[in-house]
Enzyme design. Structure first.
Site, PDB file in Angstrom:
ATOM      1  N   CYS A 175     -13.605   5.796  74.447  1.00 23.23           N
ATOM      2  CA  CYS A 175     -13.150   5.948  75.822  1.00 23.23           C
ATOM      3  C   CYS A 175     -13.341   7.392  76.269  1.00 23.23           C
ATOM      4  CB  CYS A 175     -11.682   5.593  76.016  1.00 23.23           C
ATOM      5  SG  CYS A 175     -11.238   3.982  75.374  1.00 23.23           S
ATOM      6  N   ARG A 197     -19.181   7.269  76.035  1.00 20.46           N
ATOM      7  CA  ARG A 197     -18.016   7.037  75.181  1.00 20.46           C
ATOM      8  C   ARG A 197     -17.500   5.602  75.271  1.00 20.46           C
ATOM      9  NH1 ARG A 197     -16.112  12.293  73.911  1.00 20.46           N
ATOM     10  NH2 ARG A 197     -14.283  11.362  73.007  1.00 20.46           N
ATOM     11  N   TRP A 238     -13.713   1.774  76.031  1.00 19.40           N
ATOM     12  CA  TRP A 238     -14.312   1.002  74.943  1.00 19.40           C
ATOM     13  C   TRP A 238     -13.131   0.280  74.305  1.00 19.40           C
ATOM     14  CZ3 TRP A 238     -13.930   0.634  69.569  1.00 19.40           C
ATOM     15  CH2 TRP A 238     -14.958  -0.094  68.941  1.00 19.40           C
ATOM     16  N   ASN A 274      -7.178   7.913  75.403  1.00 14.47           N
ATOM     17  CA  ASN A 274      -8.260   7.704  74.443  1.00 14.47           C
ATOM     18  C   ASN A 274      -7.656   7.825  73.059  1.00 14.47           C
ATOM     19  OD1 ASN A 274     -10.617   7.772  72.891  1.00 14.47           O
ATOM     20  ND2 ASN A 274     -10.925   9.944  73.259  1.00 14.47           N
ATOM     21  N   GLY A 275      -7.798   6.784  72.241  1.00 13.64           N
ATOM     22  CA  GLY A 275      -7.231   6.815  70.894  1.00 13.64           C
ATOM     23  C   GLY A 275      -6.537   5.497  70.612  1.00 13.64           C
ATOM     24  N   GLU A 300     -32.110   2.273  58.219  1.00 13.93           N
ATOM     25  CA  GLU A 300     -32.078   2.742  59.610  1.00 13.93           C
ATOM     26  C   GLU A 300     -32.805   1.748  60.533  1.00 13.93           C
ATOM     27  OE1 GLU A 300     -30.565   4.595  61.459  1.00 13.93           O
ATOM     28  OE2 GLU A 300     -31.840   5.086  63.164  1.00 13.93           O
ATOM     29  N   LYS A 344     -31.235  -0.401  63.727  1.00 14.71           N
ATOM     30  CA  LYS A 344     -31.818  -0.440  65.083  1.00 14.71           C
ATOM     31  C   LYS A 344     -32.010  -1.886  65.537  1.00 14.71           C
ATOM     32  CE  LYS A 344     -31.238   2.871  65.961  1.00 14.71           C
ATOM     33  NZ  LYS A 344     -30.824   4.060  65.287  1.00 14.71           N
ATOM     34  N   GLU A 367     -28.520  -3.505  66.382  1.00 14.39           N
ATOM     35  CA  GLU A 367     -27.745  -3.048  67.540  1.00 14.39           C
ATOM     36  C   GLU A 367     -28.489  -3.208  68.863  1.00 14.39           C
ATOM     37  OE1 GLU A 367     -26.790   1.160  67.627  1.00 14.39           O
ATOM     38  OE2 GLU A 367     -28.679   1.680  66.678  1.00 14.39           O
ATOM     39  N   HIS A 379     -32.290  -9.591  42.602  1.00  9.51           N
ATOM     40  CA  HIS A 379     -30.941  -9.778  42.061  1.00  9.51           C
ATOM     41  C   HIS A 379     -30.081 -10.652  42.967  1.00  9.51           C
ATOM     42  CE1 HIS A 379     -31.764  -7.070  38.790  1.00  9.51           C
ATOM     43  NE2 HIS A 379     -32.261  -6.188  39.662  1.00  9.51           N
ATOM     44  N   LYS A 390     -21.584   5.371  72.473  1.00  8.60           N
ATOM     45  CA  LYS A 390     -22.369   6.401  71.778  1.00  8.60           C
ATOM     46  C   LYS A 390     -21.489   7.302  70.919  1.00  8.60           C
ATOM     47  CE  LYS A 390     -26.452   8.910  71.862  1.00  8.60           C
ATOM     48  NZ  LYS A 390     -27.223   8.127  70.891  1.00  8.60           N
TER      49      LYS A 390
HETATM   50  C1  F6R Z   1     -27.022   3.990  65.730  1.00  6.64           C
HETATM   51  C2  F6R Z   1     -26.074   5.004  66.146  1.00  6.64           C
HETATM   52  C3  F6R Z   1     -24.786   5.098  65.413  1.00  6.64           C
HETATM   53  C4  F6R Z   1     -24.428   6.560  65.167  1.00  6.64           C
HETATM   54  C5  F6R Z   1     -23.036   6.667  64.519  1.00  6.64           C
HETATM   55  C6  F6R Z   1     -22.666   8.104  64.199  1.00  6.64           C
HETATM   56  O1  F6R Z   1     -28.172   4.016  66.531  1.00  6.64           O
HETATM   57  O2  F6R Z   1     -26.316   5.737  67.057  1.00  6.64           O
HETATM   58  O3  F6R Z   1     -24.828   4.395  64.217  1.00  6.64           O
HETATM   59  O4  F6R Z   1     -25.405   7.127  64.354  1.00  6.64           O
HETATM   60  O5  F6R Z   1     -22.087   6.126  65.374  1.00  6.64           O
HETATM   61  O6  F6R Z   1     -22.642   8.874  65.346  1.00  6.64           O
HETATM   62  P1  F6R Z   1     -22.697  10.443  65.286  1.00  6.64           P
HETATM   63  O7  F6R Z   1     -24.021  10.820  64.732  1.00  6.64           O
HETATM   64  O8  F6R Z   1     -22.493  10.900  66.686  1.00  6.64           O
HETATM   65  O9  F6R Z   1     -21.588  10.891  64.368  1.00  6.64           O
END
Ligand code: F6R
Length: 579
Positions: A2, A29, A71, A97-98, A461, A465, A468, A484, A574
């Protein structure tokens, strides 16, 4: 998570052009719902994104207002559950927020005293708690009781109807005061107001402030006035191409990777050179290096471990949310936190924990002045520029570039100079083939990505991608682990992307094993048969970056074909500022 923004002004501010414009800058956020309240007692809220809300509402003016972009944690994504929340008499408005951990207990107590709750949220308890306390106390004392009684994490803004003041309270969630020419801002981070002032005061845990148009006063949790330092920050936003040239930020940010990696290399050769040398010295002096991070940043840290181990350094990494459960640190440990946002709560918590145990703290962040940067003994900036798409692309690459540079200083052999041109090559030479592959794969339910050593972190990774952004179940795993158990899931036609760096015959055999069971094998390789072009003939770490970029583009084109909300995928934000 948030985002919260409040403004107290001498004259009038516009809800749309001042308050919500600032709030929009915090939309990364969370974007489940949006709302605001003014000192006149006007409240509007709605589910969905801020731009839509701005288009829907009539503009109005006020001199004091608070706002929130959500969020959801407790309570579904509904208009009722959106912030701000209020008390029974609709006099006290709050944004939060929290997470209020003991809200159930407090809610029961308050209901027994006659309070009526209308939402399913933990946050609503704040307004009612203050309302109850205000029956016998003034607001300052009510806030002190609040700090004593509430368990959990919070950055909270409170306004009272008819009073031109914002009360701001912080514990474990970020909160900052911005000092503008004619107004004060209270916000989750400086990005909310960095277009109008570069003066800020960061709240520490347990502090609160009372802010009116003329002045601000900070207090500790006992209500004792405290002096705070004004922080003069610089915020240089690198010039990048306009998003107008791209249908989505994700594609723009993927294409920016040659420029962004070059900018970082220049800075590591230039103004950040002393810093990275100092980090290399700390690595040499410590008994071991321990990384922590979450999500994509964790996969970057896994590559960091691989590079440092190759340079003879004892390095480990662990996901931040489990750090305290599975890792030990002491004063001889060098702790390296990796975080794009510099705000991820799990990483902040693990960093605090390591700091308390005497570890030296280094961080790699993209957002300057962030919480993790401010907690660090040395913090390297990865200079990727603002990343707007929720998915990490260019920031992942620049994290890996920083780790390659550091490992190179410590003896890992890599030609840093060619990284940007190799990225450029991979994008230009493969984008059309990737679009065709996306057309073939977009209806698949599962995709497996396998790697080994240098290509294992990229397999994870790429899977992240795909999950998500393209909403396909994907698993990134060690090629050697398939036999395994997971190989039982391979059926004729199951797509398996095999990442084969150099002449890794073991990895090649793992690809063959699934092919023999009918899998549709797609290979990303630089020295063996490959479905994509790579132009790297030595095995110096760059493979990891280039393989991920192919995965980023594949994800993008699958999501595009499916018509998904690429830059703001469902349920995500994000900056993840809850545990
Ligand atoms: C995936 C992604 C998330 C962040 C994770 C950590 O594309 O963006 O998995 O990598 O939330 O975020 P930061 O790097 O801001 O600590």
């Amino acid at each position: 998570m948030c985002g919260i923004v409040g403004i107290v002004n001498h004259g009038k501010i516009s809800i749309k052009n001042d308050l919500l414009k600032s709030l929009k800058r915090l939309e990364y956020r969370g974007y489940d719902s949006v709302g605001y309240a003014t000192l006149e007692g006007k409240v509007e809220k709605e589910i969905g994104e801020i731009s839509k809300f701005i288009d829907q509402i009539q503009d109005s003016t006020t001199s004091c207002a608070i706002s929130h972009t959500r969020w959801a944690t407790h309570g579904g994504v509904t208009k009722t559950n959106s912030h701000p929340h209020w008390d029974c008499k609709k006099n006290i408005f709050t944004v939060h927020n929290g997470i209020i951990e003991n809200y159930q207990e407090l809610k029961t107590e308050l209901i027994n005293k006659g309070h009526v709750f209308i939402t399913e949220t933990d946050s609503e308890v704040i307004s009612h708690f203050l309302e109850e306390e205000l029956k016998s106390k003034n607001m300052m004392d009510a806030i002190k009781s609040f700090i004593n009684r509430i368990e959990g994490t919070y950055a909270i803004l409170v306004i009272e109807k008819g009073i031109n003041k914002i009360y701001a309270i912080k514990k474990d969630s970020p909160l900052v005061l911005g000092i503008g020419r004619d107004r004060f801002y209270l916000a989750s981070d400086i990005y909310a107001f960095s277009d109008s002032t570069n003066k800020a005061i960061f709240f520490e845990d347990g502090e609160f402030a009372v802010v009116d148009p003329d002045m601000y006063t900070f207090y500790n949790c006992d209500g004792k006035e405290i002096k705070k330092e004004i922080y003069d920050f610089t915020w240089v936003i690198p010039q990048e191409e306009s998003v107008r040239d791209y249908p989505h930020y994700m594609l723009k940010e993927i294409h920016e990777q040659p420029i962004a990696s070059q900018r970082l290399i220049n800075s590591l050769d230039g103004e950040q050179h002393d810093k990275i040398n100092k980090i290399a010295e700390l690595v040499k002096k410590s008994n071991r290096v321990v990384f922590t991070a979450a999500g994509s940043s964790y996969y970057a840290s896994l590559l960091g471990v691989y590079f440092l181990n190759r340079a003879g350094i004892n390095a480990h990494t662990l996901i931040a949310s489990e750090f305290q459960n599975f890792m030990l640190v002491d004063k001889n440990t060098l702790f390296i936190a990796i975080s794009q946002s510099g705000e991820t709560m799990d990483v902040v918590t693990a960093t605090k924990w390591a700091k308390e145990r005497g570890a030296k703290i280094v961080s790699l962040v993209n957002v300057p002045h962030s919480t993790i940067q401010r907690m660090s003994d040395i913090s390297l900036e990865i200079h990727a520029g603002p990343e707007i798409c929720v998915a990490a692309t260019k920031t992942f690459t620049n994290q890996v570039v920083s780790l390659l540079y550091l490992s190179h200083l410590l003896g890992f052999s890599v030609n840093m100079k060619t990284i940007p041109s190799k990225i450029d090559y991979v994008i230009k030479e493969n984008e059309e083939a990737i679009k065709r592959l996306a057309d073939e794969l977009y209806e698949k339910k599962d995709i497996y990505i396998i790697g080994r050593g240098l290509s294992y972190p990229p397999s994870r990774e790429i899977a992240l991608k795909l999950k998500e952004i393209s909403y396909i179940h994907a698993e990134g795993m060690m090629g050697g682990e398939l036999k395994h158990g997971t190989i039982a899931l391979i059926e004729p036609g199951t797509p398996v992307i095999a990442l084969i760096p150099g002449k890794d015959f073991d990895m090649y055999s793992n690809a063959k094993e699934v092919e023999a069971r009918g899998a549709k094998v797609i290979t990303i390789a630089n020295m063996m048969d490959s479905d994509f072009k790579m132009d790297i003939t030595i095995n110096d770490g760059k493979f990891s970056i280039l393989a991920v970029i192919i995965g980023q583009l594949l994800t993008y084109y699958i999501a595009k074909k499916k018509g998904l909300p690429i830059d703001k995928p469902r349920n995500l934000a994000k900056s993840v500022t809850v545990k």
